[in-house]
Design an enzyme around this catalytic site. Structure first.
Site, PDB file in Angstrom:
ATOM      1  N   LYS A 208      26.879 -35.221 -16.427  1.00  0.00           N
ATOM      2  CA  LYS A 208      26.569 -35.407 -18.007  1.00  0.00           C
ATOM      3  C   LYS A 208      27.204 -34.170 -18.614  1.00  0.00           C
ATOM      4  CE  LYS A 208      22.157 -37.823 -17.775  1.00  0.00           C
ATOM      5  NZ  LYS A 208      21.936 -37.748 -16.350  1.00  0.00           N
TER       6      LYS A 208
HETATM    7  O1  OMP Z   1      23.044 -40.937 -17.051  1.00  0.00           O
HETATM    8  C1  OMP Z   1      21.852 -40.784 -16.361  1.00  0.00           C
HETATM    9  O2  OMP Z   1      22.173 -41.713 -15.013  1.00  0.00           O
HETATM   10  C2  OMP Z   1      20.587 -41.018 -16.789  1.00  0.00           C
HETATM   11  C3  OMP Z   1      20.676 -41.147 -18.244  1.00  0.00           C
HETATM   12  C4  OMP Z   1      19.315 -41.443 -18.772  1.00  0.00           C
HETATM   13  O3  OMP Z   1      19.065 -41.873 -19.844  1.00  0.00           O
HETATM   14  N1  OMP Z   1      18.192 -41.679 -17.778  1.00  0.00           N
HETATM   15  C5  OMP Z   1      18.586 -41.065 -16.702  1.00  0.00           C
HETATM   16  O4  OMP Z   1      17.443 -41.219 -15.899  1.00  0.00           O
HETATM   17  N2  OMP Z   1      19.425 -40.920 -15.910  1.00  0.00           N
HETATM   18  C6  OMP Z   1      19.724 -40.441 -14.557  1.00  0.00           C
HETATM   19  O5  OMP Z   1      19.282 -41.563 -13.688  1.00  0.00           O
HETATM   20  C7  OMP Z   1      18.589 -40.918 -12.756  1.00  0.00           C
HETATM   21  C8  OMP Z   1      17.094 -41.693 -12.659  1.00  0.00           C
HETATM   22  O6  OMP Z   1      16.281 -41.582 -11.455  1.00  0.00           O
HETATM   23  P1  OMP Z   1      15.012 -42.173 -11.309  1.00  0.00           P
HETATM   24  O7  OMP Z   1      14.130 -41.964 -12.577  1.00  0.00           O
HETATM   25  O8  OMP Z   1      14.458 -41.807 -10.042  1.00  0.00           O
HETATM   26  O9  OMP Z   1      15.558 -43.735 -11.261  1.00  0.00           O
HETATM   27  C9  OMP Z   1      18.244 -39.422 -12.823  1.00  0.00           C
HETATM   28  O10 OMP Z   1      19.460 -39.121 -11.958  1.00  0.00           O
HETATM   29  C10 OMP Z   1      18.723 -39.223 -14.150  1.00  0.00           C
HETATM   30  O11 OMP Z   1      19.396 -38.040 -14.527  1.00  0.00           O
END
Ligand code: OMP
Length: 278
Positions: free
Chosen positions: A96
């Site tokens: 990011k």
């Molecule tokens: O850019 C991302 O991947 C991201 C964007 C977003 O809006 N929300 C989000 O959860 N993420 C990322 O996606 C992953 C979500 O993880 P889980 O919630 O464990 O599936 C994390 O690494 C967050 O940083």
């Protein structure tokens, strides 16, 4: 040279529409019986790569969990990236990044220049210094067949206050991002190389994602409450461009490699069904 959009399109056709995140939370290390140190990090990451690196289209290491351990953690990230690429997965590094243009150029060389030790297929980027400030990243991605996923409508509840704020021209901030990225992807076939990040948790947004002509990463599935069945409400006609992304939901099945593979199969089956339902 094949573009990232083309490589992603092929990977999804071969392996299915799925991105799995490597997010070694301290709690997950504990659940896996691993120490919360760099050895635990290394064993966690290696297990995930061995279990699913040869079957998932895109794997998304979350840089924060590696940076937590300093230089040695970043060293584990480097070897994880190498192992994933050897296993045939596309690597999307979740960092990011976003800054003034001259600094973004340095971030771009860190991740999108093939001579860098942290070279990956694509990165996540933040557009809140202005989408135009990311131009050096888009340029380097284009020069080397890489990709960039730009935050548009994030999965966290706090995101809307900024992203749905209305700018002077009457468009929301998110719509501005959507429009500028659509412009960059115009005419690309089969798919542009600049993607957007749109959370699976956000429900109907009123934003039109049809014109993006690039991949739409959908995190927030599983642990954050998003479901494959809910993707239609978020993405509407743009559903075929969606790349669903799971981290904890899949990782929680480990450390058993068979169980990790079964978790991937399960979520992939659900995603395929959700993305192809008329
Ligand atoms: O850019 C991302 O991947 C991201 C964007 C977003 O809006 N929300 C989000 O959860 N993420 C990322 O996606 C992953 C979500 O993880 P889980 O919630 O464990 O599936 C994390 O690494 C967050 O940083």
């Amino acid at each position: 040279m094949e573009t990232f959009g083309a490589r992603l399109h092929r990977a999804v056709a071969e392996r299915g529409p799925l991105c799995v995140g490597i997010d070694p939370h301290p709690g997950l290390l504990a659940d896996w019986g691993l120490p919360d140190d760099v050895e635990g990090l290394e064993r966690f990451s290696r297990t995930v790569v061995e279990a699913i690196g040869d079957r998932v289209a895109v794997v998304k290491p979350q840089s924060a969990f590696f940076e937590r351990f300093g230089a040695r953690g970043v060293g584990v990230l480097e070897s994880t990236i190498r192992q994933l690429r050897n296993a045939g997965a596309l690597v999307l590094l979740d960092v990011k990044r976003g800054d003034i243009g001259s600094t973004v150029r340095a971030y771009a060389s860190a991740y999108l220049d093939p001579s860098s030790p942290l070279y990956v297929d694509a990165v996540t980027a933040s557009p809140y210094l202005g989408v135009g400030s990311l131009a050096p990243m888009f340029e380097l991605a284009a020069a080397h067949g890489g990709g960039v996923f730009v935050l548009a409508l994030t999965s966290n509840p706090e995101g809307a206050a900024v992203q749905r704020a209305v700018a002077a021209d009457g468009r929301t901030v998110a719509q501005t991002v959507i429009d500028e990225i659509s412009q960059l992807n115009r005419g690309a076939e089969p798919l542009g190389s600049i993607g957007l990040v749109v959370g699976a948790t956000i429900g109907e947004t009123g934003h039109d994602l049809d014109a993006v002509n690039g991949p739409l990463l959908a995190p927030g599935l599983g642990a954050q409450g998003g479901t494959p069945a809910g993707l239609r409400a978020v993405f509407g006609a743009a559903l075929p461009s969606v790349l669903p992304s799971y981290s904890r939901e899949v990782l929680g099945a480990g450390p058993d490699q068979e169980a990790l593979r079964a978790a991937v199969e399960r979520v992939l089956t659900d995603c395929r069904a959700a993305l192809t339902t008329a």
